[in-house]
Design an enzyme around this catalytic site. Structure first.
Site, PDB file in Angstrom:
ATOM      1  N   SER A  56      42.050  -7.235  32.727  1.00  0.00           N
ATOM      2  CA  SER A  56      42.192  -5.923  33.359  1.00  0.00           C
ATOM      3  C   SER A  56      41.661  -5.791  34.774  1.00  0.00           C
ATOM      4  O   SER A  56      41.869  -4.758  35.409  1.00  0.00           O
ATOM      5  CB  SER A  56      41.517  -4.856  32.502  1.00  0.00           C
ATOM      6  OG  SER A  56      42.386  -4.483  31.476  1.00  0.00           O
ATOM      7  N   SER A  73      44.183  -2.957  32.758  1.00  0.00           N
ATOM      8  CA  SER A  73      43.965  -1.531  32.636  1.00  0.00           C
ATOM      9  C   SER A  73      43.317  -0.892  33.861  1.00  0.00           C
ATOM     10  O   SER A  73      43.371   0.327  34.014  1.00  0.00           O
ATOM     11  CB  SER A  73      43.079  -1.256  31.417  1.00  0.00           C
ATOM     12  OG  SER A  73      41.784  -1.812  31.605  1.00  0.00           O
ATOM     13  N   LYS A 109      35.853   2.896  38.072  1.00  0.00           N
ATOM     14  CA  LYS A 109      36.755   3.052  36.922  1.00  0.00           C
ATOM     15  C   LYS A 109      36.167   4.040  35.923  1.00  0.00           C
ATOM     16  O   LYS A 109      34.961   4.003  35.659  1.00  0.00           O
ATOM     17  CB  LYS A 109      36.972   1.687  36.258  1.00  0.00           C
ATOM     18  CG  LYS A 109      37.994   1.688  35.127  1.00  0.00           C
ATOM     19  CD  LYS A 109      38.193   0.280  34.555  1.00  0.00           C
ATOM     20  CE  LYS A 109      39.237   0.255  33.457  1.00  0.00           C
ATOM     21  NZ  LYS A 109      39.422  -1.101  32.878  1.00  0.00           N
TER      22      LYS A 109
END
Ligand code: GLN
Length: 483
Positions: free
Chosen positions: A184, A160, A85
């Site tokens: 997330s 997210s 990420k």
């Protein structure tokens, strides 16, 4: 007419890669080339990657192949394709955090969890798309465009960590790292039909994570199956002198008890998570998953977590307060983007932040600054901290009675792109089942548990006490086996 290639695919498991590379049936280089080819094929429609570094991936793979050729012992993740990420740093690679304000920023250091993966032989394909500074539930807040759900590209992958979930669901990589501040990791795992782990606060070092809300932020793995997720957590967990909040507790072998089954375990089902607002198909899938666990020998115990209804406002006060403080460092001086042509220093700060941050990030900085300000601090921030304690106490009481807790991960399957993007409150409500564990610091997982009639994945959330990951994995494995 050429048939359209499916956007979903199951990546090779860690165990199968290990066996094939150690047994010289394949090479890490061949595995890496296959991952690069799959990214080239599927990612134009998904947009999970913000940057791909084939040169680095090939060099890491070549190193593994040298070890294998020399007959040397292979580290635990040798040759396993990973994505990271974009809020996690890797020295020299871009780290945008999904924000324009970090455009062009190349961090001079590497996140501890990422370093541990590299030391374990992982191959990094690139950095993954996410909501700006990890603020969002749909990946639509990325400054670089949304991620599309591999099960239906008209729908969101969740957020997210949407890129981290979609990259696994589309078979581009075997595992990824994401972050979870209020859901997330778990919610995108649920939306994309993969496994996502929320480790206990302190289990994985946060050093090198671009902070959103430091008392809530956690790093954890995504994988296509529970065993792979448990293997990755075992690699990234542990104490780190660079993060004073990381725990010195020893890291157990999370794969050891996976196949023990749930016979004799007590599993709590909180009534508050099955109330109004829960989609009927999600309810049916989770209830049927719970019945299968009962049939496998678990004792299902109805429980109550009475303060659940205060969790969303509590989370959105604390998370925004911490964000307003953490994001003060992005001033155009030290990192990434700087607005050109300002007459004064103050104007440069103002214009950089105005042009560099997106709407949701600005909304949160404003809200967070407000709840911390003189005169409102007691009414909002202090009150939220007090309610946070009550929410944590609900879980402490429940875990005196049960080994783990079963809930839906999200109230609905993946929603359509654009469906909630103009309504922040509707978007915040999508986090209703995930923010509680975030506030309490406990661990959890989302594991696939059925599908909607239209074929959208549905995830079950399994929550465990502080440092109770082994029990959570064991229950998740039982859900996965009985699907
Ligand atoms: N959706 C939540 C939010 O927008 C959680 C985000 C996260 O866990 N990083 O804050």
């Amino acid at each position: 007419m050429t048939p359209t290639k499916s956007l979903t695919a199951t990546p090779p498991s860690i165990a199968s890669l290990r066996q094939a590379i150690a047994g010289r049936a394949t090479t890490a280089t061949a595995v890496t080339e296959a991952a690069l080819a799959r990214i080239a094929e599927a990612d134009p429609a998904i947009h999970a990657f913000l940057s791909v570094d084939a040169t680095l991936a090939r060099a890491q793979a070549a190193h593994v192949d040298q070890l294998a050729a020399a007959g040397a012992p292979l580290p635990p993740l040798a040759g396993v394709p990973f994505g990271i990420k974009d809020v996690l740093t890797l020295e020299g690679a871009p780290a945008t955090a999904g924000s324009k304000i970090l455009e062009g920023y190349h961090p001079p250091y590497t996140c501890t969890a990422v370093k541990k993966l590299a030391d374990a032989g992982a191959v990094f394909l690139g950095k993954l798309n996410c909501d700006e500074f990890a603020m969002g539930s749909s990946n639509e807040n990325s400054a670089y465009g949304p991620v599309h759900n591999p099960h239906d590209p008209g729908r969101v992958p969740g957020g997210s960590s949407g890129g981290s979930a979609a990259a696994v669901a589309s078979g581009m990589v075997t595992a990824t790292l994401g972050t979870d501040t209020g859901g997330s990791i778990r919610q995108p795992a649920s939306f994309c039909g993969v496994v996502g782990v929320l480790p206990t606060y302190g289990r994985v070092s946060r050093y090198g994570l671009i902070a959103f809300a430091s008392s809530l932020d956690r790093i954890g793995p995504f994988a296509a199956n529970v065993r792979d997720a448990a293997t990755v957590l075992g690699v990234i967990a542990g104490h780190d002198p660079m993060d004073a909040t990381s725990s010195p507790l020893p890291v157990p072998d999370y794969t050891a008890d996976l196949d023990k089954g749930v016979r004799g375990m007590k599993l709590g089902v909180p009534s508050e998570y099955f109330a109004d607002g829960l989609d009927a198909e999600v309810r049916a899938a989770i209830e049927s998953g719970i019945e299968k666990l009962r049939a496998a020998g678990a004792e299902i115990v109805p429980i109550s977590l009475p303060h659940t209804r205060y969790a969303i406002p509590t989370y959105y006060v604390i998370a925004t307060a911490e964000a307003s403080s953490n994001l003060a460092r992005f001033d155009g001086v030290r990192y990434g983007f700087r607005a050109p042509k300002s007459d004064t220093l103050a104007a440069m700060y103002r214009r950089t932040r105005d042009l560099g941050f997106g709407a949701e990030v600005k909304r949160r900085i404003l809200l967070g600054t407000y709840v911390l300000s003189h005169g409102y601090y007691d009414a909002y921030y202090r009150k939220a901290q007090q309610v946070r304690r009550l929410l944590a106490d609900d879980f402490l009481a429940a875990f005196r009675q049960v080994d783990a807790i079963l809930t839906p991960t999200a109230p609905t399957p993946a929603f359509r792109l654009g469906e909630k993007s103009d309504d922040p409150v509707a978007m915040y409500l999508a986090d209703i089942y995930t923010v509680t564990a975030s506030l309490a610091g406990i661990c959890g997982i989302s594991v696939p548990c059925g599908q909607s009639r239209s074929g959208l994945p549905i995830g079950m959330q399994i929550l465990g006490p502080h440092f109770g990951e082994a029990a959570v994995f064991r229950v998740a494995q039982a859900v996965e086996t009985q699907r």
